[in-house]
Write a protein that holds these residues in place. Structure first.
Motif, PDB file in Angstrom:
ATOM      1  N   ARG A   1       0.954  -1.239  -0.281  1.00  0.00           N
ATOM      2  CA  ARG A   1      -0.031  -0.015   0.017  1.00  0.00           C
ATOM      3  C   ARG A   1       0.967   1.136   0.000  1.00  0.00           C
ATOM      4  NH1 ARG A   1      -5.319  -1.694   0.616  1.00  0.00           N
ATOM      5  NH2 ARG A   1      -5.433  -3.546   1.471  1.00  0.00           N
ATOM      6  N   TRP A   2       1.142   1.738  -1.132  1.00  0.00           N
ATOM      7  CA  TRP A   2       2.250   2.878  -1.411  1.00  0.00           C
ATOM      8  C   TRP A   2       1.766   4.239  -1.360  1.00  0.00           C
ATOM      9  CZ3 TRP A   2       7.122   1.803  -2.635  1.00  0.00           C
ATOM     10  CH2 TRP A   2       7.564   0.549  -3.375  1.00  0.00           C
ATOM     11  N   ARG A   3       2.397   4.974  -0.304  1.00  0.00           N
ATOM     12  CA  ARG A   3       2.082   6.429  -0.192  1.00  0.00           C
ATOM     13  C   ARG A   3       3.400   7.147  -0.396  1.00  0.00           C
ATOM     14  NH1 ARG A   3      -1.773   3.663   0.407  1.00  0.00           N
ATOM     15  NH2 ARG A   3      -3.298   4.014   2.152  1.00  0.00           N
ATOM     16  N   ILE A   4       3.171   8.542  -0.630  1.00  0.00           N
ATOM     17  CA  ILE A   4       4.375   9.558  -1.015  1.00  0.00           C
ATOM     18  C   ILE A   4       4.800  10.202   0.418  1.00  0.00           C
ATOM     19  CG2 ILE A   4       5.012  11.264  -2.258  1.00  0.00           C
ATOM     20  CD1 ILE A   4       2.800  10.505  -4.215  1.00  0.00           C
ATOM     21  N   GLY A   5       5.995  10.085   0.645  1.00  0.00           N
ATOM     22  CA  GLY A   5       6.592  10.975   1.669  1.00  0.00           C
ATOM     23  C   GLY A   5       7.779  11.770   1.497  1.00  0.00           C
ATOM     24  N   TRP A   6       8.726  12.218   2.105  1.00  0.00           N
ATOM     25  CA  TRP A   6       9.610  13.209   1.794  1.00  0.00           C
ATOM     26  C   TRP A   6      10.974  12.987   2.714  1.00  0.00           C
ATOM     27  CZ3 TRP A   6      11.677  16.580   5.298  1.00  0.00           C
ATOM     28  CH2 TRP A   6      11.010  16.683   6.506  1.00  0.00           C
ATOM     29  N   VAL A   7      12.099  13.239   2.083  1.00  0.00           N
ATOM     30  CA  VAL A   7      13.286  12.922   3.028  1.00  0.00           C
ATOM     31  C   VAL A   7      14.264  13.994   2.488  1.00  0.00           C
ATOM     32  CG1 VAL A   7      14.160  11.112   1.245  1.00  0.00           C
ATOM     33  CG2 VAL A   7      15.152  11.154   3.454  1.00  0.00           C
ATOM     34  N   ALA A   8      14.989  14.758   3.416  1.00  0.00           N
ATOM     35  CA  ALA A   8      15.833  15.708   3.030  1.00  0.00           C
ATOM     36  C   ALA A   8      17.234  15.272   3.310  1.00  0.00           C
ATOM     37  CB  ALA A   8      15.617  17.042   3.877  1.00  0.00           C
ATOM     38  N   PHE A   9      18.085  15.778   2.188  1.00  0.00           N
ATOM     39  CA  PHE A   9      19.506  15.352   2.608  1.00  0.00           C
ATOM     40  C   PHE A   9      20.512  16.591   2.491  1.00  0.00           C
ATOM     41  CE2 PHE A   9      17.484  12.114  -0.512  1.00  0.00           C
ATOM     42  CZ  PHE A   9      17.897  11.055   0.176  1.00  0.00           C
ATOM     43  N   ASP A  10      21.728  16.272   2.981  1.00  0.00           N
ATOM     44  CA  ASP A  10      22.784  17.269   2.827  1.00  0.00           C
ATOM     45  C   ASP A  10      23.174  17.440   1.519  1.00  0.00           C
ATOM     46  OD1 ASP A  10      24.370  15.196   2.117  1.00  0.00           O
ATOM     47  OD2 ASP A  10      25.665  15.233   3.677  1.00  0.00           O
ATOM     48  N   ARG A  11      23.859  18.542   1.157  1.00  0.00           N
ATOM     49  CA  ARG A  11      24.177  19.134  -0.288  1.00  0.00           C
ATOM     50  C   ARG A  11      24.695  17.795  -1.174  1.00  0.00           C
ATOM     51  NH1 ARG A  11      25.205  24.306  -2.012  1.00  0.00           N
ATOM     52  NH2 ARG A  11      26.171  24.311  -4.000  1.00  0.00           N
ATOM     53  N   ASP A  12      25.383  16.891  -0.554  1.00  0.00           N
ATOM     54  CA  ASP A  12      25.996  16.054  -1.547  1.00  0.00           C
ATOM     55  C   ASP A  12      25.001  14.504  -1.433  1.00  0.00           C
ATOM     56  OD1 ASP A  12      28.231  17.318  -2.329  1.00  0.00           O
ATOM     57  OD2 ASP A  12      29.139  16.871  -0.355  1.00  0.00           O
ATOM     58  N   CYS A  13      23.921  14.712  -1.069  1.00  0.00           N
ATOM     59  CA  CYS A  13      22.980  13.391  -0.905  1.00  0.00           C
ATOM     60  C   CYS A  13      23.583  12.376  -0.244  1.00  0.00           C
ATOM     61  CB  CYS A  13      22.567  13.113  -2.214  1.00  0.00           C
ATOM     62  SG  CYS A  13      21.364  14.283  -3.203  1.00  0.00           S
ATOM     63  N   ARG A  14      24.729  12.584   0.719  1.00  0.00           N
ATOM     64  CA  ARG A  14      25.195  11.554   1.601  1.00  0.00           C
ATOM     65  C   ARG A  14      24.534  11.205   2.639  1.00  0.00           C
ATOM     66  NH1 ARG A  14      29.379   9.047  -1.767  1.00  0.00           N
ATOM     67  NH2 ARG A  14      30.315  10.839  -3.262  1.00  0.00           N
ATOM     68  N   HIS A  15      24.180  12.232   3.407  1.00  0.00           N
ATOM     69  CA  HIS A  15      23.289  12.030   4.701  1.00  0.00           C
ATOM     70  C   HIS A  15      22.003  12.560   4.789  1.00  0.00           C
ATOM     71  CE1 HIS A  15      27.121  10.617   6.225  1.00  0.00           C
ATOM     72  NE2 HIS A  15      27.928  11.871   5.768  1.00  0.00           N
ATOM     73  N   VAL A  16      21.138  11.749   5.544  1.00  0.00           N
ATOM     74  CA  VAL A  16      19.712  12.311   5.739  1.00  0.00           C
ATOM     75  C   VAL A  16      19.633  13.106   6.796  1.00  0.00           C
ATOM     76  CG1 VAL A  16      17.284  11.820   6.400  1.00  0.00           C
ATOM     77  CG2 VAL A  16      18.812   9.990   4.794  1.00  0.00           C
ATOM     78  N   VAL A  17      19.091  14.341   6.514  1.00  0.00           N
ATOM     79  CA  VAL A  17      19.210  15.340   7.418  1.00  0.00           C
ATOM     80  C   VAL A  17      17.699  15.457   8.111  1.00  0.00           C
ATOM     81  CG1 VAL A  17      21.276  16.684   6.507  1.00  0.00           C
ATOM     82  CG2 VAL A  17      19.026  17.369   5.754  1.00  0.00           C
ATOM     83  N   ASP A  18      16.596  15.231   7.461  1.00  0.00           N
ATOM     84  CA  ASP A  18      15.399  15.219   7.911  1.00  0.00           C
ATOM     85  C   ASP A  18      14.417  14.310   7.061  1.00  0.00           C
ATOM     86  OD1 ASP A  18      13.140  16.203   9.546  1.00  0.00           O
ATOM     87  OD2 ASP A  18      13.062  18.142   8.901  1.00  0.00           O
TER      88      ASP A  18
END
Length: 321
Positions: free
Chosen positions: A252-269
């Motif tokens: 059962r698919w939903r849409i969420g969001w994830v924020a990265f640092d500038r290089d997309c190496r680490h999740v920040v939120d």
């Protein structure tokens, strides 16, 4: 399917549950939802529509590429055909008379073509990443086509092959980084689930070098089993945001969001609750899917394009807070 390799990054004392607690937080709200309206030839309109990839050209027009599939209950001749079209307002699209990418004749996409992602190069030409499905209609690999226009695309083969541990590579999200490299997020299969992988390359055709897994499912959450790639919002380059697709074991698919640092190496939120959930249905056995395809920023408005029930298209206006 064998287990996926361990791409885990070294432990970081500021990271808890995959989120950097020193980073600034961000949030999103849905302000409006509209149907995306498609007008095209009978061969297209006889099918269900999904995987909308929308972008804006320099002249202001909006382009779209989408996947057209046979309707539920009809004999399946392929897993998808890709069509292209144009719009003046980003909501009403007039499609070409013939498909842009069709299955075959080569074996790597003889069963169907799915999930288009468009990259516009500096010379004005197009690169379209798509999932090429084998004739068994069960397995696929990330493929690509190139050309001077959407009606003159030439298939270029497999962009990222499926390995023994990362099968069914598909659902590309591609962008060029500040140093001229190319970054590719993609979906792959591992341990009876979908996962998101990350690779970088010197050019759009690769060769791609695998990176650490960007993020994983969360226990006791709406995204506790499956993850699939979604579009990147990059108008703040210091904190790119992916509108990703997540699901429980029963898909059962939903849409969420994830924020990265500038290089997309680490999740920040990362959002706790889904940003977009399908509208309720009376039949619990019905297809229960909202799946993000693309994002466009127009005069400060964030438009998120997605498909519902694997058959119709929608656009959400998102506010970032």
């Amino acid at each position: 399917m064998s287990a996926a390799p361990d791409h885990g990054a070294p432990a970081d004392p500021h990271v808890k549950d995959g989120v950097d607690d020193q980073a600034s937080t961000v949030d999103f709200n849905v302000e409006a939802i509209e149907n995306v309206l498609i007008e095209g030839p009978p061969a297209l309109m006889a099918r269900d529509l999904m995987s909308p990839f929308v972008w804006q050209e320099k002249d202001g027009r909006f382009g779209i590429m989408l996947r057209a599939v046979t309707k539920m209950g009809e004999a399946m001749t392929d897993t998808g055909v890709i069509w292209a079209g144009w719009s003046a307002d980003g909501r009403h699209f007039s499609m070409h008379d013939t498909p842009a990418i069709v299955p075959g004749p080569d074996a790597h996409d003889a069963g169907g073509v799915e999930d288009p992602t468009v990259v516009r190069l500096s010379d004005g030409s197009y690169v379209v990443y798509y999932t090429g499905v084998l004739a068994d209609m069960a397995r696929g690999e990330l493929s690509y086509a190139t050309g001077p226009s959407l009606d003159r695309l030439t298939k270029a083969g497999v962009a990222l092959a499926s390995s023994k541990s990362e099968g069914n590579t598909k659902e590309a999200t591609v962008e060029q980084t500040a140093d001229g490299q190319w970054r590719l997020f993609y979906e792959y299969a591992a341990d009876n689930a979908s996962r998101i992988g990350l690779a970088i390359a010197p050019g759009v055709a690769g060769p791609w070098t695998e990176q650490a897994t960007p993020f994983m499912p969360r226990e006791h959450s709406w995204d506790n089993w499956h993850l699939s790639t979604g579009p990147l919002l990059t108008h703040n380059p210091d904190m790119p945001v992916m509108f990703y697709n997540g699901a429980t074991r029963d898909a059962r698919w939903r849409i969420g969001w994830v924020a990265f640092d500038r290089d997309c190496r680490h999740v920040v939120d990362r959002g706790i609750e889904p940003l977009i959930t399908p509208p309720p249905v009376d039949d619990r056995t019905a297809t229960d899917i909202a799946f993000a395809g693309s994002v466009v920023v127009v005069t400060g408005r964030i438009w998120l394009y997605y498909s519902l029930e694997d058959r119709r298209l929608a656009r959400a206006t998102i506010r970032r807070s």
